[in-house]
Design an enzyme around this catalytic site. Structure first.
Site, PDB file in Angstrom:
ATOM      1  N   GLU A   1       0.821  -1.225   0.000  1.00  8.65           N
ATOM      2  CA  GLU A   1       0.000   0.000   0.000  1.00  8.65           C
ATOM      3  C   GLU A   1       0.850   1.268   0.000  1.00  8.65           C
ATOM      4  OE1 GLU A   1      -3.680  -0.272   1.741  1.00  8.65           O
ATOM      5  OE2 GLU A   1      -3.844   1.810   2.358  1.00  8.65           O
TER       6      GLU A   1
ATOM      7  N   ASP B   1      -3.357  -2.928   2.616  1.00 10.88           N
ATOM      8  CA  ASP B   1      -3.984  -3.095   3.929  1.00 10.88           C
ATOM      9  C   ASP B   1      -5.249  -3.925   3.797  1.00 10.88           C
ATOM     10  OD1 ASP B   1      -2.009  -1.568   4.914  1.00 10.88           O
ATOM     11  OD2 ASP B   1      -3.186   0.277   5.117  1.00 10.88           O
TER      12      ASP B   1
ATOM     13  N   TYR C   1      -2.487  -3.311  12.836  1.00 13.78           N
ATOM     14  CA  TYR C   1      -3.239  -2.360  12.021  1.00 13.78           C
ATOM     15  C   TYR C   1      -4.179  -1.517  12.887  1.00 13.78           C
ATOM     16  CZ  TYR C   1      -5.525  -0.639   7.827  1.00 13.78           C
ATOM     17  OH  TYR C   1      -6.000   0.162   6.844  1.00 13.78           O
TER      18      TYR C   1
END
Ligand SMILES: [Zn+2]
Ligand SMILES: [Zn+2]
Length: 945
Positions: free
Chosen positions: A7, A105, A311
């Site tokens: 990403e 992600d 995350y």
């Protein structure tokens, strides 16, 4: 080759070093985009979205009558690359790949970014297999596992993301355009409206109204002080609030000794350990440490990409069974939390705490690897420490309290004292962010009598509801289903940067309020959360394949059309309401001359100034720098002398320019000019200000007889002052023209203000455009203007000076335009080419040009060129063009040199004429020979002049 698409660049780098193991990772920089290579693998990082959706071409003109704001609802959308370099390199690498893995992600946004990469890949390679690796933390275990068991891209999840993009674009763009046009706002001053943004703003506005409408009520609280064994004890009356003062006073008066203990209750209280962090919980916890929502998220994302925490965008507050809690503890024992980890390991609760929300995508936010204070730096460390300590707390035992409640009687009045004592700190040992306030009561027995030291009756009033803090607002948004874990903090940031809200806690600005209230009155679907909640449900349905993206978008289109059905008939009213309400934000205070309000005015062409609302009866005004140097706004501060709000110039990406009180500023900056006048004294200056005369302009052109009494000077002195003011004004005008030119031409650049450049120029004696136009480029370089910029400034200065000169010489503006566009722009240009030539290239009649050229010649003190009539020119032309080999080009060249017929050509010296015209002397001689031949034949009309 195996291509991995991450990403961001930083996660690409980390993924590469994890997968490479002991192999060295080489970094290529292809057009500034890093590509990490090891073995047969290449890893590239995107920049989040590398394409964006936009309307198809033809919708960019806001004022188009065909493409109205409403037409945007049904406009087709296209995807446009925003990161062209990355797209180019991604496609180049894809062509060479035999396998591609998308490692963006793992959430809706990440899936969409992955799908965008997939589409770009498919544009260049139809065959290459594209897999998807999903992970919640960029740690060796998670990454290896994710790449060991790759899956397919979840197109349904990505579609849900796309639906949101399209819907956000169409609601945001169409409504923003509609409202801005209605309220006549443009440029950096537009009024933005958005699907999530507007209902969020409405909550803040509603809260503000609640606060304003709140009527506080008085109440009274009664308490007493007693003591035992030298320790003070506070007890509160059994009635927590008295609404009637007389009743409270009666209760106080009836509180009589002795104070008798009637009941002692001892108990225990368990304080549960906190639950694992989801995004909202994290933002709330970080807010207590002083982080803004956006700031906390930015740091958390950075920590995630570097593999320190998992995350940070998650709705989950329950650790999944697959999460190796022991492994995390072990990793943390290599940090400065070693002691805490050891304590948690020996006292660990049987099962970690769990919150109310379970989702399957990401685990709650937890530490992923060890870090040091030194390597992270202060800010990042604070956030990392919070995540670590919270994780440890969720594995720690609950805290235990011993509680004590003692009831008393004093006369007929009942009182209670409560105490608490922490007996087992449990999780509080590792999570020190909330302090435990202990209040320990000494042991007491029923029937015991104690003294009354003091009885206190306090008058209080009920408080209005509190304004939202950022973290409270995020909690509220989550409750109402507004936005997502990934977007809530961004929405708040947007409202702040649009100047719809300000402060901490948050309050609406006048504009924020005006827009919300107008929308509430005319189309309240936009301000209510219901519509946004519906969309969240629909997105879920897309993810679960119950509905298609197009279907959901179509329904949203329908809703938006009905909003426009409500809004369009009220366009004028909406615009009027907003304009009237926001006028106040530009109003500065009383005009010093007439005491009506003065107000900041923004004109279309970057001009801004402060003017009196009583114009034209009152012409008081204060100039401001052009809007390119900053958009003028008022601040909350006011000048104690003039009662005017301060003015600030704000420009994106640079520090605001504080003007302060505009009148003080005006007086200060005009003082210098006034004192250029020989007769100016501090005393006269003071009298001027008292008479509301601030500038030399205010003196120039006045009647001495009228000015004399105002300043308390003789008529003769007043006459002197006026004359001097007029002289200074002339100087200032020249300086001001020069300044304007520099402000207009100077490109905004950090570390160089136009004011400093102008000052340095003035110090070097350059006060007007004429001297600027002839300035030495080396001098310009010294004051900070170099090369290209200097060239264009010099050119512009010459042009402006020429224009001024020509205007003064008497060339009308309309003709000036024609001359300039034909390249005749300096007095020299007028005098070096013959009027016949100038007339020819400008299309201005010969008579007019000859008149203009004589004017310029007179102004320059030079002789005017010989005049010719149109007939003479036509005849001469016939004569010349009949010469063998004579071209149109030759004709123009001769005209330019003032040679309009055969005779003049015959009388010229071929050498010097050749030099002037660029026609070779040999050719000129040939023409002359032919002409001589013709003259010999004595054809009379050759030599008529
Ligand atoms: Zn006024
Ligand atoms: Zn002031």
């Amino acid at each position: 080759m195996h291509l991995i698409v991450a990403e961001k660049n930083i996660s690409a780098h980390r993924i590469a070093s994890i997968l490479a193991g002991k192999t060295k990772v080489a970094t290529d920089k292809d057009g500034g985009v890093p590509v990490y290579r090891f073995g047969d693998t290449a890893v590239i990082g995107l920049r989040g979205h590398v394409v964006e959706i936009d309307f198809e071409e033809g919708y960019s003109n806001w004022r188009s009558t065909e493409r109205t704001p409403r037409s945007l609802i049904d406009a087709r959308t296209i995807k446009v690359p925003t990161e062209k370099k990355i797209v180019q390199i991604l496609q180049k690498l894809a062509k060479k790949s035999s396998l591609i893995t998308i490692a963006t992600d793992f959430d809706t946004e990440g899936e969409l970014i992955g799908k965008e990469a997939y589409e770009l890949i498919r544009q260049v390679s139809r065959e290459v297999p594209v897999r998807r690796a999903r992970f919640s933390a960029i740690t060796p275990d998670e990454i290896r596992q994710a790449f060991g068991e790759t899956t397919e891209i979840d197109f349904d999840l990505a579609s849900a993301g796309e639906a949101r993009q399209v819907i956000d674009l169409m609601w945001g763009a169409s409504l923003t355009r509609f409202i801005s046009l209605a309220a006549r706002r443009g440029g950096s001053n537009i009024l933005s409206v958005g699907r999530v943004q507007t209902p969020t703003l409405a909550m803040i506005v509603d809260r503000e109204k609640e606060i304003e409408e709140f009527v506080s009520q008085q109440y009274w609280q009664l308490s007493l002080m007693t003591e035992k064994d030298g320790e003070e004890i506070e007890a509160r009356h059994a009635t927590p609030r008295f609404c009637d003062k007389a009743e409270a006073v009666r209760a106080r008066d009836r509180t009589l000794p002795p104070l008798i203990v009637t009941e002692v209750k001892e108990g225990a209280k368990i304080e549960r350990a906190p639950v694992p962090l989801d995004t909202t919980g994290f933002i709330v916890a970080a807010a207590r440490l002083g982080f803004s929502a956006a700031g906390a998220m930015r740091i958390a994302e950075d920590l995630y990409m570097n593999g320190y925490i998992s995350y940070p965008r998650t709705d989950n507050t329950v650790y999944p069974p697959t999460l190796d809690l022991g492994g995390v503890l072990k990793a943390l024992s290599a940090t400065e939390f070693e002691g805490e980890v050891a304590w948690v390991t020996t006292h660990r609760r049987p099962a970690p705490t769990r919150g109310k929300k379970t989702s399957t995508d990401h685990p709650p936010i937890h530490p992923a690897s060890a870090a040091t204070r030194h390597s992270l730096g202060e800010e990042r460390w604070k956030i990392y420490e919070l995540v670590v300590r919270r994780f440890l707390a969720t594995l720690s035992p609950d805290a235990r309290w011993k509680t004590m409640k003692v009831n008393f009687r004093a006369g007929e009045e009942l009182y209670t004292a409560t105490g608490g004592q922490l007996t087992e700190p449990g999780w509080r040992k590792v999570y020190p962010y909330s302090t435990a306030t202990e209040y320990i009561l000494p042991p007491m027995k029923v029937g015991e009598q104690l003294p009354i030291r003091e009885v206190t009756l306090e008058e209080k009033e009920t408080q209005p509801p509190a304004r939202f803090t950022q973290s409270k607002l995020i909690q509220k948004m989550e409750e109402l289903g507004l936005g997502t874990k990934s977007t809530r903090h961004e929405v708040i940031q947007k409202l702040l940067s649009r100047k719809y809200i300000e402060g901490n806690p948050l309050r609406p600005t006048l504009v924020g309020r005006a827009v919300t209230e107008s929308l509430e009155r005319h189309a309240n679907t936009i301000t209510r959360p219901a519509m946004t909640q519906t969309l969240e449900e629909h997105m879920q349905q897309i993810k679960e394949q119950h509905r298609s993206r197009d279907d959901v978008v179509a329904e949203s289109r329908g809703m938006l059309h009905s909003v426009f059905d409500q809004l369009e008939p009220n366009e004028q009213v909406v615009g009027q309401e907003i304009m009237e309400q926001t006028a106040e934000e530009l109003t500065l205070g009383p005009c010093p001359v007439c005491s009506h309000d003065i107000r900041i005015r923004h004109m279309r062409n970057q001009t801004q100034f402060i003017g009196c609302t009583h114009y034209p009866d009152c012409t008081f005004n204060i100039g401001l720098p052009q809007a390119m140097w900053g958009f003028a706004v008022r601040t909350d501060d006011t000048c104690p002398i003039h009662q005017l709000h301060f003015v600030r110039l704000v420009r994106k990406g640079s520090r605001p320019w504080e003007i302060g009180c505009p009148l003080c500023h005006q007086i200060a900056s005009n003082k210098e000019a006034l004192f250029l006048m020989a007769s100016m004294t501090p005393e006269i200056h003071e009298r001027m200000i008292a008479a509301h005369l601030y500038t030399v302009t205010d003196l120039a052109g006045r009647d001495p007889a009228q000015l004399a009494p105002l300043l308390g000077v003789s008529g003769e002195k007043a006459g002197d002052l006026i004359r001097e003011a007029e002289e200074v004004l002339g100087l200032l005008r020249r300086r001001s023209d020069c300044r304007k030119l520099i402000r207009r031409m100077l490109v905004p650049r950090k570390g160089r203000s136009p004011a400093s450049v102008i000052k340095k120029l003035q110090e070097a004696g350059i006060n007007d455009i004429a001297s600027l136009g002839t300035a030495d480029p080396a001098l310009l370089k010294r004051v900070g203007i170099a090369d290209k910029e200097a060239e264009s400034i010099l050119h512009e200065a010459k042009m402006v000076e020429n224009e001024r000169f020509l205007k003064q010489a008497g060339i009308p503006a309309a003709s000036m335009k024609k001359y300039f566009s034909a390249g005749i722009s300096s007095p020299e240009d007028f005098l070096s080419s013959h009027p016949v030539f100038i007339s020819d290239i400008t299309g201005i009649s010969l008579d007019t040009v000859q008149k203009h050229v004589s004017l310029v010649a007179a102004a320059k003190g030079r002789p005017a060129p010989v005049r010719y009539t149109k007939v003479q020119v036509a005849k001469g032309r016939e004569e010349l063009t009949s010469l063998p080999g004579f071209s149109e080009e030759d004709l123009r060249r001769l005209w330019r040199a003032g040679i309009i017929n055969g005779l003049l050509l015959l009388e010229s010296d071929p050498e010097s004429l050749g030099e002037r015209t660029g026609i070779s002397p040999a050719r000129l001689r040939r023409y002359q020979a032919v002409l001589q031949e013709r003259a010999k034949k004595a054809e009379p009309d050759i030599i008529v002049v």
